[in-house]
Design a protein around this motif. Sequence first.
Motif, PDB file in Angstrom:
ATOM      1  N   ILE A 361       5.622  -0.252 -17.944  1.00 22.35           N
ATOM      2  CA  ILE A 361       5.974  -1.399 -19.090  1.00 22.35           C
ATOM      3  C   ILE A 361       7.482  -1.713 -18.960  1.00 22.35           C
ATOM      4  O   ILE A 361       8.432  -1.118 -18.926  1.00 22.35           O
ATOM      5  CB  ILE A 361       5.818  -0.668 -20.489  1.00 22.35           C
ATOM      6  N   ARG A 362       7.414  -3.099 -18.742  1.00 22.48           N
ATOM      7  CA  ARG A 362       8.902  -3.671 -18.422  1.00 22.48           C
ATOM      8  C   ARG A 362       9.176  -4.255 -19.735  1.00 22.48           C
ATOM      9  O   ARG A 362       8.433  -5.337 -20.341  1.00 22.48           O
ATOM     10  CB  ARG A 362       8.865  -4.967 -17.483  1.00 22.48           C
ATOM     11  N   HIS A 363      10.321  -3.903 -20.350  1.00 19.09           N
ATOM     12  CA  HIS A 363      10.940  -4.276 -21.739  1.00 19.09           C
ATOM     13  C   HIS A 363      12.410  -4.094 -21.879  1.00 19.09           C
ATOM     14  O   HIS A 363      13.121  -3.118 -21.283  1.00 19.09           O
ATOM     15  CB  HIS A 363       9.965  -3.505 -22.673  1.00 19.09           C
ATOM     16  N   THR A 364      13.081  -5.005 -22.485  1.00 19.49           N
ATOM     17  CA  THR A 364      14.550  -4.941 -22.456  1.00 19.49           C
ATOM     18  C   THR A 364      15.142  -4.106 -23.529  1.00 19.49           C
ATOM     19  O   THR A 364      16.381  -3.846 -23.753  1.00 19.49           O
ATOM     20  CB  THR A 364      15.193  -6.415 -22.762  1.00 19.49           C
ATOM     21  N   TRP A 365      13.992  -3.431 -24.261  1.00 19.20           N
ATOM     22  CA  TRP A 365      14.583  -2.570 -25.397  1.00 19.20           C
ATOM     23  C   TRP A 365      13.397  -1.619 -25.718  1.00 19.20           C
ATOM     24  O   TRP A 365      12.490  -1.821 -26.505  1.00 19.20           O
ATOM     25  CB  TRP A 365      15.104  -3.266 -26.583  1.00 19.20           C
ATOM     26  N   ARG A 366      13.529  -0.327 -24.943  1.00 22.90           N
ATOM     27  CA  ARG A 366      11.973   0.389 -24.904  1.00 22.90           C
ATOM     28  C   ARG A 366      11.968   1.121 -26.368  1.00 22.90           C
ATOM     29  O   ARG A 366      10.477   1.265 -26.564  1.00 22.90           O
ATOM     30  CB  ARG A 366      12.073   1.321 -23.765  1.00 22.90           C
ATOM     31  N   GLY A 367      12.958   1.239 -27.034  1.00 22.80           N
ATOM     32  CA  GLY A 367      12.658   1.522 -28.471  1.00 22.80           C
ATOM     33  C   GLY A 367      11.835   0.858 -29.502  1.00 22.80           C
ATOM     34  O   GLY A 367      11.297   1.567 -30.192  1.00 22.80           O
ATOM     35  N   ASP A 368      11.747  -0.185 -29.035  1.00 24.63           N
ATOM     36  CA  ASP A 368      10.771  -1.323 -29.721  1.00 24.63           C
ATOM     37  C   ASP A 368       9.192  -0.934 -29.553  1.00 24.63           C
ATOM     38  O   ASP A 368       8.441  -1.278 -30.280  1.00 24.63           O
ATOM     39  CB  ASP A 368      10.999  -2.924 -29.518  1.00 24.63           C
ATOM     40  N   VAL A 369       8.925  -0.241 -28.780  1.00 22.39           N
ATOM     41  CA  VAL A 369       7.627  -0.334 -28.072  1.00 22.39           C
ATOM     42  C   VAL A 369       6.855   1.007 -28.583  1.00 22.39           C
ATOM     43  O   VAL A 369       7.295   2.129 -28.568  1.00 22.39           O
ATOM     44  CB  VAL A 369       7.509  -0.380 -26.597  1.00 22.39           C
ATOM     45  N   VAL A 370       5.752   0.824 -29.060  1.00 19.39           N
ATOM     46  CA  VAL A 370       4.739   1.793 -29.215  1.00 19.39           C
ATOM     47  C   VAL A 370       3.628   1.743 -28.280  1.00 19.39           C
ATOM     48  O   VAL A 370       3.017   0.825 -28.194  1.00 19.39           O
ATOM     49  CB  VAL A 370       4.120   1.791 -30.638  1.00 19.39           C
ATOM     50  N   VAL A 371       3.127   2.745 -27.716  1.00 16.33           N
ATOM     51  CA  VAL A 371       1.985   2.928 -26.812  1.00 16.33           C
ATOM     52  C   VAL A 371       0.905   4.081 -27.045  1.00 16.33           C
ATOM     53  O   VAL A 371       1.246   5.131 -27.516  1.00 16.33           O
ATOM     54  CB  VAL A 371       2.724   3.517 -25.302  1.00 16.33           C
ATOM     55  N   ASP A 372      -0.194   3.543 -26.915  1.00 16.08           N
ATOM     56  CA  ASP A 372      -1.361   4.396 -27.289  1.00 16.08           C
ATOM     57  C   ASP A 372      -2.195   4.294 -26.109  1.00 16.08           C
ATOM     58  O   ASP A 372      -2.608   3.191 -25.436  1.00 16.08           O
ATOM     59  CB  ASP A 372      -2.241   3.988 -28.516  1.00 16.08           C
ATOM     60  N   LEU A 373      -3.173   5.427 -25.827  1.00 17.54           N
ATOM     61  CA  LEU A 373      -4.293   5.311 -24.970  1.00 17.54           C
ATOM     62  C   LEU A 373      -5.491   5.086 -25.898  1.00 17.54           C
ATOM     63  O   LEU A 373      -5.667   6.341 -26.749  1.00 17.54           O
ATOM     64  CB  LEU A 373      -4.379   6.483 -23.905  1.00 17.54           C
ATOM     65  N   VAL A 374      -6.414   4.201 -26.008  1.00 15.33           N
ATOM     66  CA  VAL A 374      -7.483   4.193 -26.581  1.00 15.33           C
ATOM     67  C   VAL A 374      -8.699   4.576 -25.805  1.00 15.33           C
ATOM     68  O   VAL A 374      -9.178   3.832 -24.500  1.00 15.33           O
ATOM     69  CB  VAL A 374      -7.661   2.768 -27.011  1.00 15.33           C
ATOM     70  N   ALA A 375      -9.378   5.557 -26.068  1.00 13.96           N
ATOM     71  CA  ALA A 375     -10.706   5.920 -25.346  1.00 13.96           C
ATOM     72  C   ALA A 375     -11.770   4.934 -25.639  1.00 13.96           C
ATOM     73  O   ALA A 375     -11.819   4.082 -26.435  1.00 13.96           O
ATOM     74  CB  ALA A 375     -11.151   7.290 -25.955  1.00 13.96           C
ATOM     75  N   PRO A 376     -13.014   5.078 -24.929  1.00 15.77           N
ATOM     76  CA  PRO A 376     -13.890   4.225 -24.999  1.00 15.77           C
ATOM     77  C   PRO A 376     -14.727   3.926 -26.261  1.00 15.77           C
ATOM     78  O   PRO A 376     -15.111   3.035 -26.981  1.00 15.77           O
ATOM     79  CB  PRO A 376     -15.122   4.593 -24.134  1.00 15.77           C
TER      80      PRO A 376
END
Length: 434
Positions: A361-376
């Motif tokens: 994930i390319r982002h200029t302030w990674r602390g802003d980013v929330v990431v989840d894996l979502v199953a089917p």
Amino acid sequence: MNLYRRAAVGAATLAIGGLLATAAPSAAAPSPTLAAPDIPLANVKAHLTQLQSIASANGGNRAHGRPGYKASLDYVKGKLDAAGFTTRIQQFTSSGATGYNLIADWPGGDANQVLMAGAHLDSVSAGPGINDNGSGSAGILETALAVSRAQLKPDKHLRFAWWGAEELGMVGSRYYVNNLPSTDRSKISGYLNFDMIASPNPGYFVYDDDPTIEKTFKDYYAGLNVPTEIETEGDGRSDHAPFDSAGIPVGGLFSGAERSKSSAQAQKWGGTAGQAFDRCYHSSCDTSSNINDTALDRNSDAVAYAIWNLAGDGTPVPPGDSYENTADVAIPDNGAAVTSTVNVTGRTGNAPATLKVDVDIRHTWRGDVVVDLVAPDGTAYRLKNSSSNDSADDVVASYTVNASSEPANGAWKLRVQDVAAQDTGYINSWKLTF
């Protein structure tokens, strides 16, 4: 099959109230490596012979509140008990008479993912009900016995059911659904219904309710080069309706009732145009001679095919394969979450306990980013939280997720949200490795 339409079922199930608020997950379908067995036609017909004999010995029918129904239930229960199923009888009252559902559970499988198959066991009072619905009852009985013969160890927990008083308006199945605690209802990943699967002038109809279940049946018939049509004649008239109203994924098969077969249908399926699919529907002539062997054979095999495919055969997922999406997805600044999807196909069983998730994930302030894996099925696994102290660029990382409760096949999503202002970015790529 009874004469009620979906509207009537919907009105009847309003009494369930708050129990229906939470929908069950969709029935994800593992791809099989262990082939489903051929269900012996002779065995299925032997069950029908027994049901005919029971009706003949009990006033010519197997209707709710009549001795022929209870004798039918005792016959099915005896077969299942001997095969190693755990059975229970659920009682209810309808029209002043005691009714009975028979529930049979096969040991093992994930108790939080229950695949059910059901058929109504009662007839109308006018006749023995061998097609309606001895055919469906016998088809799922022999499939259950095939599960026992194979000593199947499915990924999901298997439950079979034979319903009482369907001909009075899905009374037995509705009673079952109404009395399920919400936690138990949410564990049912799918319900398969089989009502009239051997009509003498047959069609090959597939319910169009849940896409995964529908595709499973269509794939089976495509393998036989038998065309199918979407089932409309009996929509809402059988025991899938209470499950559907409760938000549980449903599907099933149907070979036709009182409606006439069209010329186009006769051309692709054979049989007689302008004649009812079942001229003995709800009549005294619905006997053991009112059965089309080809339809009964094909549909019984389809029952097994669906059970083996939708429940999984317990074969471990082979390691090492990767699935990747390299398409860029813009992440709005301090905006709504976005997703990127990889479709996993051709696997068997559940995902591993060490599912590897690589994200770029390319982002200029990674602390802003929330990431989840979502199953089917919609279950979210948090990979990364936001942090006001993490001012570095980009999220390029590998995560390990215990996804062993999730079927491997299906649409997996990477969900990313920017939860603060002034910095932007995009999903560059991500990958799942099994």
